[in-house]
Design a protein around this motif. Structure first.
Motif, PDB file in Angstrom:
ATOM      1  N   GLY A 193      41.057  25.359  46.116  1.00  0.00           N
ATOM      2  CA  GLY A 193      41.048  25.317  44.658  1.00  0.00           C
ATOM      3  C   GLY A 193      40.055  24.328  44.095  1.00  0.00           C
ATOM      4  N   ASP A 194      39.821  23.210  44.802  1.00  0.00           N
ATOM      5  CA  ASP A 194      38.851  22.225  44.329  1.00  0.00           C
ATOM      6  C   ASP A 194      37.458  22.827  44.226  1.00  0.00           C
ATOM      7  OD1 ASP A 194      40.788  20.275  44.116  1.00  0.00           O
ATOM      8  OD2 ASP A 194      40.335  19.356  46.068  1.00  0.00           O
ATOM      9  N   ALA A 195      37.100  23.654  45.196  1.00  0.00           N
ATOM     10  CA  ALA A 195      35.778  24.295  45.175  1.00  0.00           C
ATOM     11  C   ALA A 195      35.652  25.221  43.969  1.00  0.00           C
ATOM     12  CB  ALA A 195      35.543  25.067  46.470  1.00  0.00           C
ATOM     13  N   LEU A 196      36.685  25.980  43.688  1.00  0.00           N
ATOM     14  CA  LEU A 196      36.651  26.909  42.553  1.00  0.00           C
ATOM     15  C   LEU A 196      36.693  26.172  41.220  1.00  0.00           C
ATOM     16  CD1 LEU A 196      38.988  29.476  44.224  1.00  0.00           C
ATOM     17  CD2 LEU A 196      36.749  30.079  43.298  1.00  0.00           C
ATOM     18  N   PHE A 197      37.353  25.021  41.182  1.00  0.00           N
ATOM     19  CA  PHE A 197      37.314  24.203  39.976  1.00  0.00           C
ATOM     20  C   PHE A 197      35.894  23.678  39.760  1.00  0.00           C
ATOM     21  CE2 PHE A 197      37.364  20.058  37.916  1.00  0.00           C
ATOM     22  CZ  PHE A 197      37.964  20.382  36.707  1.00  0.00           C
ATOM     23  N   GLY A 198      35.258  23.261  40.836  1.00  0.00           N
ATOM     24  CA  GLY A 198      33.917  22.692  40.733  1.00  0.00           C
ATOM     25  C   GLY A 198      32.910  23.627  40.097  1.00  0.00           C
ATOM     26  N   PHE A 223      39.964  31.282  35.178  1.00  0.00           N
ATOM     27  CA  PHE A 223      39.763  32.663  35.622  1.00  0.00           C
ATOM     28  C   PHE A 223      40.504  32.983  36.912  1.00  0.00           C
ATOM     29  CE2 PHE A 223      35.981  31.313  33.229  1.00  0.00           C
ATOM     30  CZ  PHE A 223      36.076  32.205  32.165  1.00  0.00           C
ATOM     31  N   GLU A 224      41.665  32.388  37.098  1.00  0.00           N
ATOM     32  CA  GLU A 224      42.412  32.616  38.339  1.00  0.00           C
ATOM     33  C   GLU A 224      42.807  34.081  38.498  1.00  0.00           C
ATOM     34  OE1 GLU A 224      45.802  30.568  41.133  1.00  0.00           O
ATOM     35  OE2 GLU A 224      45.612  29.920  39.048  1.00  0.00           O
ATOM     36  N   ALA A 225      43.026  34.785  37.408  1.00  0.00           N
ATOM     37  CA  ALA A 225      43.438  36.192  37.495  1.00  0.00           C
ATOM     38  C   ALA A 225      42.365  37.073  38.113  1.00  0.00           C
ATOM     39  CB  ALA A 225      43.801  36.718  36.103  1.00  0.00           C
ATOM     40  N   ASP A 226      41.113  36.605  38.126  1.00  0.00           N
ATOM     41  CA  ASP A 226      40.028  37.398  38.691  1.00  0.00           C
ATOM     42  C   ASP A 226      39.857  37.173  40.191  1.00  0.00           C
ATOM     43  OD1 ASP A 226      39.249  38.567  36.262  1.00  0.00           O
ATOM     44  OD2 ASP A 226      38.133  36.771  35.704  1.00  0.00           O
ATOM     45  N   LEU A 227      40.680  36.298  40.777  1.00  0.00           N
ATOM     46  CA  LEU A 227      40.523  35.911  42.174  1.00  0.00           C
ATOM     47  C   LEU A 227      41.584  36.537  43.061  1.00  0.00           C
ATOM     48  CD1 LEU A 227      39.966  32.100  41.500  1.00  0.00           C
ATOM     49  CD2 LEU A 227      38.177  33.792  41.981  1.00  0.00           C
ATOM     50  N   PHE A 228      41.257  36.670  44.353  1.00  0.00           N
ATOM     51  CA  PHE A 228      42.235  37.038  45.370  1.00  0.00           C
ATOM     52  C   PHE A 228      42.680  35.766  46.076  1.00  0.00           C
ATOM     53  CE2 PHE A 228      40.063  41.233  45.202  1.00  0.00           C
ATOM     54  CZ  PHE A 228      41.173  42.041  44.997  1.00  0.00           C
ATOM     55  N   LYS A 229      43.985  35.471  46.027  1.00  0.00           N
ATOM     56  CA  LYS A 229      44.515  34.246  46.622  1.00  0.00           C
ATOM     57  C   LYS A 229      45.401  34.575  47.813  1.00  0.00           C
ATOM     58  CE  LYS A 229      47.033  29.983  45.497  1.00  0.00           C
ATOM     59  NZ  LYS A 229      47.771  29.243  44.445  1.00  0.00           N
ATOM     60  N   LEU A 230      45.221  33.797  48.896  1.00  0.00           N
ATOM     61  CA  LEU A 230      46.094  33.953  50.044  1.00  0.00           C
ATOM     62  C   LEU A 230      47.487  33.452  49.693  1.00  0.00           C
ATOM     63  CD1 LEU A 230      43.273  34.240  51.350  1.00  0.00           C
ATOM     64  CD2 LEU A 230      44.190  33.113  53.369  1.00  0.00           C
ATOM     65  N   THR A 231      48.492  34.014  50.331  1.00  0.00           N
ATOM     66  CA  THR A 231      49.876  33.702  49.950  1.00  0.00           C
ATOM     67  C   THR A 231      50.497  32.619  50.821  1.00  0.00           C
ATOM     68  OG1 THR A 231      50.676  35.514  51.352  1.00  0.00           O
ATOM     69  CG2 THR A 231      50.298  35.998  49.012  1.00  0.00           C
ATOM     70  N   PRO A 250      29.985  38.448  51.725  1.00  0.00           N
ATOM     71  CA  PRO A 250      30.771  39.415  50.967  1.00  0.00           C
ATOM     72  C   PRO A 250      31.421  38.686  49.798  1.00  0.00           C
ATOM     73  CG  PRO A 250      31.966  38.768  52.934  1.00  0.00           C
ATOM     74  CD  PRO A 250      30.619  38.094  53.007  1.00  0.00           C
ATOM     75  N   CYS A 251      31.739  39.406  48.744  1.00  0.00           N
ATOM     76  CA  CYS A 251      32.365  38.828  47.554  1.00  0.00           C
ATOM     77  C   CYS A 251      33.612  39.642  47.227  1.00  0.00           C
ATOM     78  CB  CYS A 251      31.407  38.844  46.363  1.00  0.00           C
ATOM     79  SG  CYS A 251      29.814  38.031  46.696  1.00  0.00           S
ATOM     80  N   PHE A 252      34.616  38.965  46.703  1.00  0.00           N
ATOM     81  CA  PHE A 252      35.900  39.613  46.448  1.00  0.00           C
ATOM     82  C   PHE A 252      36.349  39.290  45.025  1.00  0.00           C
ATOM     83  CE2 PHE A 252      35.415  38.451  50.863  1.00  0.00           C
ATOM     84  CZ  PHE A 252      35.727  39.624  51.536  1.00  0.00           C
ATOM     85  N   ARG A 253      36.585  40.328  44.231  1.00  0.00           N
ATOM     86  CA  ARG A 253      36.999  40.126  42.845  1.00  0.00           C
ATOM     87  C   ARG A 253      38.104  41.112  42.477  1.00  0.00           C
ATOM     88  NH1 ARG A 253      31.105  39.118  39.855  1.00  0.00           N
ATOM     89  NH2 ARG A 253      30.427  37.493  41.324  1.00  0.00           N
ATOM     90  N   SER A 254      39.117  40.613  41.807  1.00  0.00           N
ATOM     91  CA  SER A 254      40.226  41.493  41.429  1.00  0.00           C
ATOM     92  C   SER A 254      39.871  42.372  40.243  1.00  0.00           C
ATOM     93  CB  SER A 254      41.472  40.668  41.104  1.00  0.00           C
ATOM     94  OG  SER A 254      41.315  39.999  39.865  1.00  0.00           O
ATOM     95  N   GLU A 255      38.816  41.963  39.491  1.00  0.00           N
ATOM     96  CA  GLU A 255      38.383  42.715  38.306  1.00  0.00           C
ATOM     97  C   GLU A 255      39.536  42.897  37.333  1.00  0.00           C
ATOM     98  OE1 GLU A 255      35.437  43.299  37.549  1.00  0.00           O
ATOM     99  OE2 GLU A 255      34.295  43.211  39.402  1.00  0.00           O
ATOM    100  N   ALA A 256      40.286  41.810  37.131  1.00  0.00           N
ATOM    101  CA  ALA A 256      41.421  41.859  36.194  1.00  0.00           C
ATOM    102  C   ALA A 256      40.944  42.238  34.803  1.00  0.00           C
ATOM    103  CB  ALA A 256      42.119  40.501  36.149  1.00  0.00           C
ATOM    104  N   GLY A 257      41.617  43.191  34.206  1.00  0.00           N
ATOM    105  CA  GLY A 257      41.283  43.602  32.838  1.00  0.00           C
ATOM    106  C   GLY A 257      40.126  44.565  32.721  1.00  0.00           C
ATOM    107  N   SER A 258      39.561  45.002  33.862  1.00  0.00           N
ATOM    108  CA  SER A 258      38.391  45.883  33.790  1.00  0.00           C
ATOM    109  C   SER A 258      38.726  47.330  34.109  1.00  0.00           C
ATOM    110  CB  SER A 258      37.314  45.394  34.763  1.00  0.00           C
ATOM    111  OG  SER A 258      37.741  45.535  36.106  1.00  0.00           O
ATOM    112  N   TYR A 259      39.997  47.665  34.213  1.00  0.00           N
ATOM    113  CA  TYR A 259      40.370  49.025  34.572  1.00  0.00           C
ATOM    114  C   TYR A 259      39.877  50.020  33.533  1.00  0.00           C
ATOM    115  CZ  TYR A 259      43.094  46.678  38.069  1.00  0.00           C
ATOM    116  OH  TYR A 259      43.447  45.881  39.124  1.00  0.00           O
ATOM    117  N   GLY A 260      39.354  51.124  34.034  1.00  0.00           N
ATOM    118  CA  GLY A 260      38.794  52.137  33.151  1.00  0.00           C
ATOM    119  C   GLY A 260      37.296  52.010  32.971  1.00  0.00           C
ATOM    120  N   ARG A 261      36.700  50.876  33.430  1.00  0.00           N
ATOM    121  CA  ARG A 261      35.263  50.672  33.297  1.00  0.00           C
ATOM    122  C   ARG A 261      34.600  50.821  34.661  1.00  0.00           C
ATOM    123  NH1 ARG A 261      33.274  45.522  31.214  1.00  0.00           N
ATOM    124  NH2 ARG A 261      34.918  44.512  32.404  1.00  0.00           N
ATOM    125  N   ASP A 262      33.570  51.626  34.741  1.00  0.00           N
ATOM    126  CA  ASP A 262      32.761  51.748  35.954  1.00  0.00           C
ATOM    127  C   ASP A 262      33.607  52.031  37.192  1.00  0.00           C
ATOM    128  OD1 ASP A 262      30.431  51.144  34.503  1.00  0.00           O
ATOM    129  OD2 ASP A 262      30.832  49.011  34.674  1.00  0.00           O
TER     130      ASP A 262
END
Length: 425
Positions: A202-207, A214-222, A260-272
């Motif tokens: 999380g520190d890296a993503l805060f940096g 924008f945590e909703a756009d990320l994939f987090k391990l459980t 590789p890059c990983f994005r949940s694309e939260a809120g983008s449903y229906g686009r592209d």
């Protein structure tokens, strides 16, 4: 992130930048909390000064045999210490709330950025002419499926929507594009290659500004480690120098990384949703630079030109656009988008974003440099850009270089990476 002093000293400018960005945020609460903070600091300092004045008096009173007066002073000290504890607890709460606000204030746009929403984005230049087809051009999904190099149905069976399987020459083409981009940036542009972890804390993503907003756009391990899949190589590569003080002679530092890059694309449903435009997993070659503040805007032009060189070598028409204030990313002070021409859509689509973050990320990640021995450390300026998004390059290549029979011509610059292959199939 902006420092508290920066916000105080430039309060009206920061407020105006929020208006220009169309941000759903005001600094009214910040101003009130900052006033409370300064009041509390003053009261704590005043009480401590009183304590320091009373303390030696007790000894003198005891020495003079004035026990009752000494006990009264002790009681006064106990009351002052109790007040200080309460004031410091309140101060800690106020400072925490101040930091919560500071963490979600976006970077103020550079003065050269056009003001407005997405419609105010300004085209700077174009390269290449969109091809005039004498047949109806197909999109990359139809082309790739017919060629047997793209399989979206099996990807959906394995992982769900917004994933792709590349097969045969399609997989090799992806790998060739990655190698071509890396070699170009290494051999001709002078970057240092990095292969970073694909999981970050999380520190890296805060940096770099992805957290907390924008945590909703990320994939987090459980599991208990709290790691995230990276949304872009910008995150691990920028954080290579987190909490470091660099020597001036080390700058500029320029890195290139494939990940590789990983994005949940939260809120983008229906686009592209068709094809490879907007995937949950995609490949990217990223450019990251650390420079002295006075060099960062020249570096932005340089880095953007390096991303443009990839499109030019691959003979892909594109345009360069400067984003308006309302379309800027959270951490960016200025961004150029490179948009490649897609014949199937009859329009330009983003394939690279090149941004100057000034000291915004460096302040969050505590990345500084020292101009000379003994000099006070300063924050570096950080920049990054896609050089390029590989999946979008893959699909743009198919669409722009397609032939009437459904085959695809390989650009000359890419052929050595495909064993001399000039056409698919």
């Amino acid at each position: 992130m902006l420092g508290l002093d920066v916000i105080r000293q430039n309060f009206e400018l920061v407020c105006q930048s929020l208006v220009n960005r169309r941000a759903d945020l005001t600094l009214d609460a910040f101003r009130e909390l900052d006033v409370s903070r300064r009041r509390l600091i003053g009261e704590v300092e005043q009480h401590k000064a009183t304590l320091n004045r009373i303390s030696p008096q007790i000894g003198a009173l005891l020495k003079a045999g004035q026990q009752t007066e000494a006990e009264a002073k002790r009681a006064e000290m106990r009351e002052l210490k109790s007040s200080i504890e309460m004031l410091e607890a309140e101060l800690e709460s106020v400072e925490h709330r101040l930091q919560e606000i500071v963490r979600i204030i976006p970077n103020p746009p550079h003065a050269s950025v056009p003001i407005g929403d997405e419609s105010a984005n300004q085209e700077i230049s174009r390269w290449g002419e969109p091809r005039q087809f004498d047949f109806p051009p197909k999109d990359h999904v139809e082309l790739g499926t017919a060629l047997g190099i793209l399989d979206l149905e099996r990807a959906a069976k394995i992982s769900g929507a917004r994933f792709a399987v590349l097969k045969g020459v399609g997989a090799r083409l992806e790998r060739a594009l990655i190698s071509f981009m890396l070699d170009l940036h290494l051999d001709e542009h002078g970057y240092t290659e990095v292969l970073p972890p694909f999981l970050v804390n999380g520190d890296a993503l805060f940096g770099t500004g992805q957290l907390p907003k924008f945590e909703a756009d990320l994939f987090k391990l459980t599991d208990e480690r709290g790691l995230y899949l990276i949304p872009t190589a910008e995150v691990p590569v920028t954080n290579l120098h987190r909490s470091e003080v660099l020597d001036s002679a080390q700058l500029p530092l320029r890195y290139v990384a494939y990940t590789p890059c990983f994005r949940s694309e939260a809120g983008s449903y229906g686009r592209d949703t068709r094809g490879l435009i907007r995937q949950h997993q995609f490949d990217k070659v990223e450019l990251v630079a650390f420079v002295k503040p006075e060099e960062s805007y020249a570096e932005l032009e340089r880095l953007t030109a390096h991303a443009e060189a990839v499109l030019q070598r691959l003979e892909l028409p594109y345009r360069k656009v400067v984003l308006a204030t309302g379309d800027l990313g959270f951490a960016s002070a200025k961004t150029y988008d490179l948009e490649v021409w897609l014949p199937s859509q009859g329009m330009y689509r983003e394939i690279s974003s090149c941004s100057n973050f000034e000291a915004f990320q460096a302040r969050r990640a505590d990345i500084r440099f020292r101009r000379a021995a003994g000099a006070k450390p300063e924050f570096v300026h950080t920049l990054n850009g896609s050089g390029l998004a590989v999946g979008r390059t893959w699909l743009a290549l198919l669409e722009n270089h397609q032939q009437p029979d459904g085959s695809v011509t390989i650009p000359t610059a890419l052929r050595p990476y495909l064993g001399g292959l000039a056409q698919i199939p």
